[in-house]
Design an enzyme around this catalytic site. Sequence first.
Site, PDB file in Angstrom:
ATOM      1  N   ASP A  71      -3.542  -1.145 -11.357  1.00 41.03           N
ATOM      2  CA  ASP A  71      -2.138  -1.428 -11.655  1.00 41.03           C
ATOM      3  C   ASP A  71      -2.086  -1.969 -13.079  1.00 41.03           C
ATOM      4  O   ASP A  71      -2.457  -3.122 -13.329  1.00 41.03           O
ATOM      5  CB  ASP A  71      -1.552  -2.446 -10.671  1.00 41.03           C
ATOM      6  CG  ASP A  71      -0.033  -2.550 -10.791  1.00 41.03           C
ATOM      7  OD1 ASP A  71       0.478  -2.434 -11.927  1.00 41.03           O
ATOM      8  OD2 ASP A  71       0.644  -2.750  -9.769  1.00 41.03           O
TER       9      ASP A  71
ATOM     10  N   HIS B 228       8.354   8.590   7.614  1.00 43.34           N
ATOM     11  CA  HIS B 228       8.902   7.515   6.767  1.00 43.34           C
ATOM     12  C   HIS B 228       9.413   6.346   7.617  1.00 43.34           C
ATOM     13  O   HIS B 228      10.536   5.878   7.464  1.00 43.34           O
ATOM     14  CB  HIS B 228      10.027   8.045   5.863  1.00 43.34           C
ATOM     15  CG  HIS B 228      10.209   7.204   4.621  1.00 43.34           C
ATOM     16  ND1 HIS B 228      10.687   7.707   3.437  1.00 43.34           N
ATOM     17  CD2 HIS B 228       9.980   5.886   4.379  1.00 43.34           C
ATOM     18  CE1 HIS B 228      10.754   6.748   2.521  1.00 43.34           C
ATOM     19  NE2 HIS B 228      10.328   5.632   3.080  1.00 43.34           N
TER      20      HIS B 228
ATOM     21  N   ILE C 274       3.229  -5.450  -1.396  1.00 44.86           N
ATOM     22  CA  ILE C 274       2.623  -4.719  -0.280  1.00 44.86           C
ATOM     23  C   ILE C 274       1.139  -4.504  -0.525  1.00 44.86           C
ATOM     24  O   ILE C 274       0.309  -4.671   0.374  1.00 44.86           O
ATOM     25  CB  ILE C 274       3.352  -3.385  -0.045  1.00 44.86           C
ATOM     26  CG1 ILE C 274       4.812  -3.649   0.331  1.00 44.86           C
ATOM     27  CG2 ILE C 274       2.659  -2.573   1.045  1.00 44.86           C
ATOM     28  CD1 ILE C 274       5.663  -2.397   0.437  1.00 44.86           C
TER      29      ILE C 274
ATOM     30  N   GLU D 176      12.116  15.136   2.292  1.00 41.98           N
ATOM     31  CA  GLU D 176      12.280  14.543   3.617  1.00 41.98           C
ATOM     32  C   GLU D 176      13.652  14.919   4.174  1.00 41.98           C
ATOM     33  O   GLU D 176      14.624  14.996   3.424  1.00 41.98           O
ATOM     34  CB  GLU D 176      12.149  13.017   3.535  1.00 41.98           C
ATOM     35  CG  GLU D 176      10.769  12.558   3.063  1.00 41.98           C
ATOM     36  CD  GLU D 176      10.651  11.033   2.957  1.00 41.98           C
ATOM     37  OE1 GLU D 176      11.580  10.320   3.403  1.00 41.98           O
ATOM     38  OE2 GLU D 176       9.648  10.559   2.412  1.00 41.98           O
TER      39      GLU D 176
ATOM     40  N   ALA E 286       4.098   4.823   0.175  1.00 39.22           N
ATOM     41  CA  ALA E 286       4.965   4.383  -0.921  1.00 39.22           C
ATOM     42  C   ALA E 286       6.135   5.347  -1.114  1.00 39.22           C
ATOM     43  O   ALA E 286       7.188   5.186  -0.510  1.00 39.22           O
ATOM     44  CB  ALA E 286       4.145   4.228  -2.198  1.00 39.22           C
ATOM     45  N   ARG E 287       5.943   6.362  -1.945  1.00 40.21           N
ATOM     46  CA  ARG E 287       6.952   7.385  -2.191  1.00 40.21           C
ATOM     47  C   ARG E 287       6.280   8.748  -2.221  1.00 40.21           C
ATOM     48  O   ARG E 287       5.194   8.909  -2.790  1.00 40.21           O
ATOM     49  CB  ARG E 287       7.688   7.131  -3.511  1.00 40.21           C
ATOM     50  CG  ARG E 287       8.737   6.017  -3.436  1.00 40.21           C
ATOM     51  CD  ARG E 287       9.915   6.432  -2.585  1.00 40.21           C
ATOM     52  NE  ARG E 287      11.022   5.477  -2.602  1.00 40.21           N
ATOM     53  CZ  ARG E 287      11.265   4.602  -1.649  1.00 40.21           C
ATOM     54  NH1 ARG E 287      10.451   4.529  -0.594  1.00 40.21           N
ATOM     55  NH2 ARG E 287      12.315   3.794  -1.719  1.00 40.21           N
TER      56      ARG E 287
ATOM     57  N   GLY F 216       7.261   3.566   8.105  1.00 35.10           N
ATOM     58  CA  GLY F 216       6.306   2.481   7.882  1.00 35.10           C
ATOM     59  C   GLY F 216       6.926   1.101   7.858  1.00 35.10           C
ATOM     60  O   GLY F 216       6.329   0.127   8.323  1.00 35.10           O
TER      61      GLY F 216
END
Length: 338
Positions: free
Chosen positions: A176, A286, A156, A267, A237-238, A288
Amino acid sequence: MRHQVLLIDPLYHVGGERILREQVDVTLLEKPTHEAVLEAAKGAHGICGRYPNRIDADVIDAAEDLLVICSSGRGTDAIDIEAATRRGVTVVNNPGFGKVPVSEHALFMMMSLSRHGSEHDAMTRSGRGWQDRLGAANTIHDLEGATLGLVGFGQIGTEMARKCAGAFSMRVIAYDPYVAPETAAAVGVTLLPTLEEVLSQADYVSVHAELNDETHHMFNDAAFGAMQPHACLINTARGKIVEQAALHRALTAGTIRAAALDVFEVEPVGPDNPLCALENIILSPHVGGLTAGFAEASAMSVAHQMLTVFRGKYPENIRNPDAWERTKQRAMRLLAGQ
């Protein structure tokens, strides 16, 4: 003998469930309690839990005949992979289907932040015009030539870099620690050695990391303090990668200009969540990755991989290969009626 499958909330598309029901017996629980999941897991050969339903060690231990656990999408942070591996249970996920829809959603959020989309909608509805954007209060800036900082450079993140560099000639930098600099350089991205270096240079920070012990609350007071005052945060992402209280402090104090979230620590988000009272944040529930194409492809992948394991065949996207031989042996015994 027909295999038994437990679905904890429906798959993202009815097509996947239809394929399963043609070949196995399916039990569907909708918004169940943990106790209901524990009871239904008994006798299950396969379990798929739609995020954020947790498949923890208790559920895995309750399912004595369990062969495979499928995530509903790519993420597996709601599955206790260590407990599954201990039991010889294979865990599979469904990567690749989210890179286009999630990157598009992140791009939509970045453009909305850049152009103050929600604010301008409210201005128009209240009868205010462009004159209110003149002078020092104008914080609208072009994306063209701005710096995008990516945190996480998997499928992504890479797709987000391609879109932003190609469409807006943005300078793209990334953090990363599990990606080689030459991999990033091959697609025109500069990989920096620390998170702080990315945060201090980026006009927009877009999060695309996995949730794990390293990334949990990665965005805390110190991280927001490292960002530029005009910078914006985007998280698709999270939710638990971002410490919500720290984000609230950063937005109210002006440490950063704005944020856009598609994921949250808890959530679904209720109206009492303090972030809902802020004007410099864009929120979505959420969604996406939830395009029609993603929903169908991921559901079909769940069905295909689960049935593959039931046949004693190696699945395409196994997350714990150390468990496979024990899974295979039990799958073959079941097929032989033993």
